[in-house]
Structures are given as C-alpha cells and as structure tokens.
Design an enzyme around this catalytic site. Structure first.
Site, mmCIF file in Angstrom:
data_model
loop_
_atom_site.group_PDB
_atom_site.id
_atom_site.type_symbol
_atom_site.label_atom_id
_atom_site.label_comp_id
_atom_site.label_asym_id
_atom_site.label_seq_id
_atom_site.Cartn_x
_atom_site.Cartn_y
_atom_site.Cartn_z
ATOM 1 N N HIS A 183 0.850 -1.168 -0.020
ATOM 2 C CA HIS A 183 -0.034 -0.031 -0.096
ATOM 3 C C HIS A 183 0.736 1.343 0.073
ATOM 4 O O HIS A 183 0.470 2.401 0.311
ATOM 5 C CB HIS A 183 -1.058 0.130 1.247
ATOM 6 C CG HIS A 183 -2.113 -1.027 0.891
ATOM 7 N ND1 HIS A 183 -2.980 -1.239 2.015
ATOM 8 C CD2 HIS A 183 -2.458 -1.881 -0.146
ATOM 9 C CE1 HIS A 183 -3.841 -2.155 1.517
ATOM 10 N NE2 HIS A 183 -3.579 -2.322 0.395
ATOM 11 N N CYS A 210 6.989 19.533 -5.892
ATOM 12 C CA CYS A 210 8.014 19.003 -6.270
ATOM 13 C C CYS A 210 9.311 19.673 -6.646
ATOM 14 O O CYS A 210 9.071 20.768 -7.450
ATOM 15 C CB CYS A 210 7.628 18.227 -7.897
ATOM 16 S SG CYS A 210 8.905 17.409 -8.761
ATOM 17 N N ALA A 242 -0.652 -9.051 18.923
ATOM 18 C CA ALA A 242 0.466 -9.565 18.194
ATOM 19 C C ALA A 242 1.756 -9.007 18.944
ATOM 20 O O ALA A 242 2.696 -10.111 18.937
ATOM 21 C CB ALA A 242 0.517 -8.643 16.860
HETATM 22 P P1 OAD Z 1 -7.879 -2.626 9.847
HETATM 23 O O1 OAD Z 1 -7.837 -1.396 10.678
HETATM 24 O O2 OAD Z 1 -9.065 -2.825 9.214
HETATM 25 O O3 OAD Z 1 -7.890 -3.922 10.772
HETATM 26 C C1 OAD Z 1 -6.842 -4.045 11.882
HETATM 27 C C2 OAD Z 1 -7.049 -5.154 12.730
HETATM 28 O O4 OAD Z 1 -5.928 -5.586 13.453
HETATM 29 C C3 OAD Z 1 -8.408 -5.768 13.169
HETATM 30 O O5 OAD Z 1 -8.951 -7.154 12.662
HETATM 31 C C4 OAD Z 1 -8.226 -5.928 14.708
HETATM 32 O O6 OAD Z 1 -8.807 -6.961 15.319
HETATM 33 C C5 OAD Z 1 -6.447 -6.195 14.703
HETATM 34 N N1 OAD Z 1 -5.900 -5.709 15.866
HETATM 35 C C6 OAD Z 1 -5.985 -4.554 16.427
HETATM 36 N N2 OAD Z 1 -4.928 -4.509 17.289
HETATM 37 C C7 OAD Z 1 -4.258 -5.590 17.510
HETATM 38 C C8 OAD Z 1 -3.008 -6.190 18.480
HETATM 39 N N3 OAD Z 1 -2.648 -5.505 19.021
HETATM 40 N N4 OAD Z 1 -2.591 -7.368 17.856
HETATM 41 C C9 OAD Z 1 -3.432 -8.097 16.890
HETATM 42 N N5 OAD Z 1 -4.482 -7.673 16.071
HETATM 43 C C10 OAD Z 1 -4.615 -6.373 16.269
HETATM 44 O O7 OAD Z 1 -6.435 -2.600 9.259
HETATM 45 P P2 OAD Z 1 -5.970 -3.358 8.024
HETATM 46 O O8 OAD Z 1 -6.547 -4.680 7.962
HETATM 47 O O9 OAD Z 1 -4.551 -3.171 7.993
HETATM 48 O O10 OAD Z 1 -5.790 0.472 3.227
HETATM 49 O O11 OAD Z 1 -6.746 -2.543 6.884
HETATM 50 C C11 OAD Z 1 -6.466 -2.872 5.353
HETATM 51 C C12 OAD Z 1 -6.393 -1.501 4.825
HETATM 52 O O12 OAD Z 1 -7.654 -0.878 4.948
HETATM 53 C C13 OAD Z 1 -5.227 -0.694 5.131
HETATM 54 O O13 OAD Z 1 -4.026 -0.832 4.639
HETATM 55 C C14 OAD Z 1 -5.927 0.871 4.523
HETATM 56 C C15 OAD Z 1 -7.323 0.668 5.043
HETATM 57 O O14 OAD Z 1 -8.050 1.277 4.171
HETATM 58 C C16 OAD Z 1 -5.704 1.678 2.316
HETATM 59 O O15 OAD Z 1 -5.438 2.763 2.959
HETATM 60 C C17 OAD Z 1 -5.410 1.311 0.892
#
Ligand code: OAD
Length: 241
Positions: A118, A146, A230
C-alpha cells in the site's frame, strides 16, 4: 498440544514462510488502526480523505490528514511483534513480509524482505512528473511541491479506487502462492486484493496461521487462529525456533 504449540510446530518445519501484516501489528506502537474501536475510519470518512477524487477536490484537507498522521507515526517505534518478525526472517531460508502498513515500522525494526503493497507515508510522489522521493520532514508546507517540476506532491500510498503497483502485487502473489506457511497478523482481512492473499496461499496448500485480537472472515478456514495481541503472541511464537 495447544494452538500456540501447534503454530510453533508448523513454523519450525517450514522453509518458505510468507507473512501478511495489517494495521493491528502497529497498534501497540501507538499507530491507530483503520477499523474497530478508536480506528481512523471512525472519525473520518475514507471517501473524503483517501481517494484520488478527494485529493483533486480538496488537496489541503487530504494533506492535513497526512501531515497529522506523519507526525503521529514519527513518534512511534517498532514493538515486540515487529522485532519477532525480524527474528523469524533470520531463521527462515525463504521469507517474505507483505505489509499493508504505510508506517515503515517493519523496515525500522530491521526486516529486509518487505513488500509494502500500500506504499509508504514517508515517500512523496509528484502528481505532474511522477517522481517518487523519500521525505521524512515533519515541517512540510501545507501543499508540498516537487523540486524538479513544481508539481503538487501527494503521499505515495494507495488510495481507495487505485490499483496497487502491479510488480509488487505480482511478487506478493508469488510469495503467497509459494509459501509453506502464511502467517497473517493484525488485519481485518476485508480490503482486497491483500485480503485474498491468504486464500491464495491456502489454495496452494500452505498452512495459514492467523494472529488477531478477534476472529476475521478468514478464521473459519485457517489452520490455526491465535487470538490476542500481536506484541505478546509473536515473540512467543518465534522464541522456540
Ligand atoms: P484494520 O484497521 O481494518 O484492521 C486491524 C485489525 O487488527 C483488526 O482485525 C483488529 O482486530 C486487529 N488488531 C488490532 N490491534 C491488534 C493487536 N494489538 N494485535 C493483533 N491484532 C490487532 O487494518 P487493515 O486490515 O490493515 O488501506 O486495513 C487494511 C487496509 O484498509 C489498510 O491498509 C488501509 C485501510 O483502508 C488503504 O489505505 C489502501
């Protein structure tokens, strides 16, 4: 054997390990996640901030959000989960770390084979000439431009409705497809195409291990689900290797 021991056992036998991380792995470093309690999308509408249309309409608003996030992330340090993945890479013959995070904390911890699918909040891209440069300054102008052509710069991250870098995505797909084990950490597994990578690994015969605070859409079919932080689970997972 409990779930943690099963996961340790699976990892210990594997020579090809691919890891997919999401915002949850950086939560304990102080970086807000996107979804869930306290998540970034709770107070902001993605379509107002993280789309090319939003940037075209109101670049200052979008930049304000990114200036704020850069300042916040600059104060964050890698946590024990990031460091555990550095240790895992050291003892794995073929290792790839695919991350959806733009914070750069895996690289700061010392991970080497990182595919930041990303993009990076520390790289800026010119909307006119396309030049990408690392820029960690926190005192950027409200609308940075730029050095080469004077065009408006934007964060070099993937916004909603944009495609991922095809080469990075291809390498991520290949790493998922060739993995013996896929470790999926801290992602809600709802944003494609990243979310599909665990499925690619699973269908190619890999054992998928999931680490998350709560179950995700993948939890029903993965080999092992480890529920918890984690920063606590990953160090225990790799300590035995
Ligand atoms: P999310 O915010 O959607 O999900 C975070 C996940 O981490 C959730 O499932 C939580 O349960 C879990 N979580 C939170 N704290 C934690 C911890 N301490 N240990 C383990 N797990 C934990 O984030 P992403 O899945 O990364 O994209 O989101 C995907 C994408 O959506 C991002 O990269 C971004 C966003 O829109 C773009 O901006 C293109």
């Amino acid at each position: 054997m409990d779930d943690l021991e099963r996961a340790q056992d699976i990892l210990a036998r594997a020579e090809r390990i691919t890891v997919l991380t999401g915002a949850g792995i950086s939560a304990e470093s102080g970086v807000p996640t996107f979804r869930g309690a306290g998540g970034l999308w709770e107070n902001h509408r993605p379509e107002e901030l993280a789309t090319p249309q939003a940037f075209a309409r109101d670049p200052e608003l979008v930049w304000r959000w990114y200036h704020w996030r850069r300042g916040l992330i600059a104060r964050c340090r890698p946590n024990p989960a990031h460091r555990a993945l550095v240790a895992l890479e050291r003892c794995t013959p073929r290792f790839t770390l695919i991350t959806q995070n733009v914070d750069g904390l895996h690289q700061a911890a010392g991970s080497r084979q990182v595919l930041p699918i990303h993009g990076s909040i520390w790289h800026l891209r010119c909307t006119a000439c396309g030049t990408v440069r690392e820029d960690r300054r926190l005192d950027l102008p409200a609308l940075p431009t730029c050095d080469d052509c004077g065009g408006l710069l934007r964060p070099d991250v993937v916004w909603f409705g944009e495609s991922l870098d095809p080469e990075l995505l291809q390498r991520a797909w290949q790493a998922a497809h060739q993995a013996e084990v896929m470790l999926v950490v801290g992602t809600s597994a709802v944003v494609q195409p990243a979310a599909g990578l665990a499925q690619v690994a699973h269908e190619a015969g890999a054992a998928v291990i999931e680490v998350n605070l709560e179950p995700t859409p993948n939890s029903g079919w993965v080999e092992v689900v480890l529920l918890g932080k984690a920063g606590e689970i990953l160090p225990r997972l790799v300590e035995a290797l």
